[in-house]
Design a protein around this motif. Sequence first.
Motif, mmCIF file in Angstrom:
data_model
loop_
_atom_site.group_PDB
_atom_site.id
_atom_site.type_symbol
_atom_site.label_atom_id
_atom_site.label_comp_id
_atom_site.label_asym_id
_atom_site.label_seq_id
_atom_site.Cartn_x
_atom_site.Cartn_y
_atom_site.Cartn_z
ATOM 1 N N TRP A 1 0.809 -1.151 -0.118
ATOM 2 C CA TRP A 1 -0.051 -0.150 0.039
ATOM 3 C C TRP A 1 0.844 1.218 -0.051
ATOM 4 C CZ3 TRP A 1 -5.051 1.147 -0.620
ATOM 5 C CH2 TRP A 1 -5.264 2.148 -0.612
ATOM 6 N N THR A 2 1.690 1.109 0.913
ATOM 7 C CA THR A 2 2.660 2.582 1.037
ATOM 8 C C THR A 2 3.580 2.603 -0.269
ATOM 9 O OG1 THR A 2 4.397 1.303 2.515
ATOM 10 C CG2 THR A 2 2.662 2.612 3.463
ATOM 11 N N SER A 3 4.177 1.507 -0.928
ATOM 12 C CA SER A 3 4.666 1.876 -2.259
ATOM 13 C C SER A 3 3.886 2.205 -3.229
ATOM 14 C CB SER A 3 5.302 0.195 -2.393
ATOM 15 O OG SER A 3 6.127 -0.358 -1.659
ATOM 16 N N SER A 4 2.554 1.803 -3.295
ATOM 17 C CA SER A 4 1.758 2.414 -4.330
ATOM 18 C C SER A 4 1.268 3.922 -3.931
ATOM 19 C CB SER A 4 0.676 1.679 -4.573
ATOM 20 O OG SER A 4 0.931 0.239 -4.865
ATOM 21 N N TYR A 5 0.961 4.142 -2.739
ATOM 22 C CA TYR A 5 0.202 5.432 -2.296
ATOM 23 C C TYR A 5 0.903 6.068 -1.367
ATOM 24 C CZ TYR A 5 -3.589 3.001 -4.906
ATOM 25 O OH TYR A 5 -4.367 2.421 -5.775
ATOM 26 N N GLY A 6 2.069 5.770 -0.879
ATOM 27 C CA GLY A 6 2.573 6.671 0.266
ATOM 28 C C GLY A 6 2.021 6.465 1.795
ATOM 29 N N THR A 7 2.495 7.196 2.462
ATOM 30 C CA THR A 7 2.387 6.922 3.992
ATOM 31 C C THR A 7 1.320 7.835 4.501
ATOM 32 O OG1 THR A 7 4.153 8.244 4.921
ATOM 33 C CG2 THR A 7 4.617 6.007 4.578
ATOM 34 N N GLU A 8 1.080 9.059 3.741
ATOM 35 C CA GLU A 8 -0.044 9.899 4.199
ATOM 36 C C GLU A 8 -1.277 9.524 3.880
ATOM 37 O OE1 GLU A 8 0.516 14.150 3.634
ATOM 38 O OE2 GLU A 8 2.711 13.690 3.052
ATOM 39 N N ILE A 9 -2.233 9.572 4.496
ATOM 40 C CA ILE A 9 -3.519 9.258 4.159
ATOM 41 C C ILE A 9 -4.373 10.149 3.384
ATOM 42 C CG2 ILE A 9 -6.041 8.874 5.016
ATOM 43 C CD1 ILE A 9 -4.566 7.965 7.791
ATOM 44 N N ASP A 10 -4.468 9.696 1.820
ATOM 45 C CA ASP A 10 -5.145 10.517 0.964
ATOM 46 C C ASP A 10 -4.835 11.856 0.996
ATOM 47 O OD1 ASP A 10 -6.638 10.485 -1.126
ATOM 48 O OD2 ASP A 10 -8.680 10.633 -0.123
ATOM 49 N N PRO A 11 -3.672 12.360 0.801
ATOM 50 C CA PRO A 11 -3.052 13.790 0.598
ATOM 51 C C PRO A 11 -3.774 14.649 -0.383
ATOM 52 C CG PRO A 11 -1.289 12.379 -0.122
ATOM 53 C CD PRO A 11 -2.454 11.263 0.459
ATOM 54 N N ASP A 12 -3.972 14.019 -1.528
ATOM 55 C CA ASP A 12 -4.618 14.618 -2.638
ATOM 56 C C ASP A 12 -6.294 14.433 -2.621
ATOM 57 O OD1 ASP A 12 -2.063 15.498 -3.503
ATOM 58 O OD2 ASP A 12 -1.809 13.574 -4.564
ATOM 59 N N LYS A 13 -6.657 13.894 -1.745
ATOM 60 C CA LYS A 13 -7.966 13.704 -1.784
ATOM 61 C C LYS A 13 -8.665 12.968 -2.724
ATOM 62 C CE LYS A 13 -8.062 16.245 2.074
ATOM 63 N NZ LYS A 13 -7.610 15.593 3.259
ATOM 64 N N ILE A 14 -7.874 11.934 -3.547
ATOM 65 C CA ILE A 14 -8.408 11.467 -4.568
ATOM 66 C C ILE A 14 -9.196 10.325 -4.226
ATOM 67 C CG2 ILE A 14 -7.656 9.731 -6.397
ATOM 68 C CD1 ILE A 14 -5.095 11.314 -6.602
ATOM 69 N N TRP A 15 -8.999 9.497 -3.403
ATOM 70 C CA TRP A 15 -10.039 8.296 -2.746
ATOM 71 C C TRP A 15 -11.309 8.800 -2.205
ATOM 72 C CZ3 TRP A 15 -9.467 3.168 -2.396
ATOM 73 C CH2 TRP A 15 -8.350 2.475 -2.883
ATOM 74 N N GLN A 16 -11.034 10.124 -1.339
ATOM 75 C CA GLN A 16 -12.228 10.898 -0.813
ATOM 76 C C GLN A 16 -13.349 11.150 -2.113
ATOM 77 O OE1 GLN A 16 -11.326 14.266 1.220
ATOM 78 N NE2 GLN A 16 -13.552 14.792 1.793
ATOM 79 N N ALA A 17 -12.630 11.826 -3.171
ATOM 80 C CA ALA A 17 -13.412 12.243 -4.090
ATOM 81 C C ALA A 17 -14.307 11.178 -4.900
ATOM 82 C CB ALA A 17 -12.906 13.042 -5.249
ATOM 83 N N CYS A 18 -13.287 10.004 -5.244
ATOM 84 C CA CYS A 18 -13.883 9.010 -5.850
ATOM 85 C C CYS A 18 -15.075 8.075 -4.924
ATOM 86 C CB CYS A 18 -12.676 7.805 -6.059
ATOM 87 S SG CYS A 18 -13.035 6.413 -7.366
ATOM 88 N N LEU A 19 -14.738 8.051 -3.720
ATOM 89 C CA LEU A 19 -15.740 7.374 -3.058
ATOM 90 C C LEU A 19 -16.989 8.100 -2.506
ATOM 91 C CD1 LEU A 19 -13.292 4.920 -0.891
ATOM 92 C CD2 LEU A 19 -14.554 4.511 -2.988
ATOM 93 N N ARG A 20 -16.920 9.248 -2.820
ATOM 94 C CA ARG A 20 -18.209 10.289 -2.390
ATOM 95 C C ARG A 20 -19.470 9.867 -2.915
ATOM 96 N NH1 ARG A 20 -16.115 14.988 -3.986
ATOM 97 N NH2 ARG A 20 -15.430 15.265 -2.171
#
Length: 120
Positions: free
Chosen positions: A6-25
């Motif tokens: 997960w961290t290799s793909s997305y990093g250690t910060e939780i959704d820093p660009d809010k991509i997942w938040q926007a996609c799962l709205r």
Amino acid sequence: MYGHRWTSSYGTEIDPDKIWQACLRGVTPEQIKRGMNLLAQSGAEWPPSAPQFRAMCEGDTGASEKPARHEPQHLLLEQSDRGAMAERIAIMNTQVTAESRAKGRSTIASLMNTINGVQQ
């Protein structure tokens, strides 16, 4: 579930660009649970993208088969670059080995001189 993948793909910060938040709205908690269940059943080695996970939440069984592998961008090489990279690594390994041997010999000689009382 994915640890370092997960961290290799997305990093250690939780959704820093809010991509997942926007996609799962608009996805309900029940749908998230469905997506998590499908993901667990898929046996995928790498985490899905946000759109893939949303599709799983919405019940898209095609999305549950195998999420795409998301390699860290710095590891992706064009096929033509792989051969050149392998050659550079082989050369570097040879240089490092030769340098390590020379340094090792010098260190051993210095130690032997010290043991035998020879000053440098």
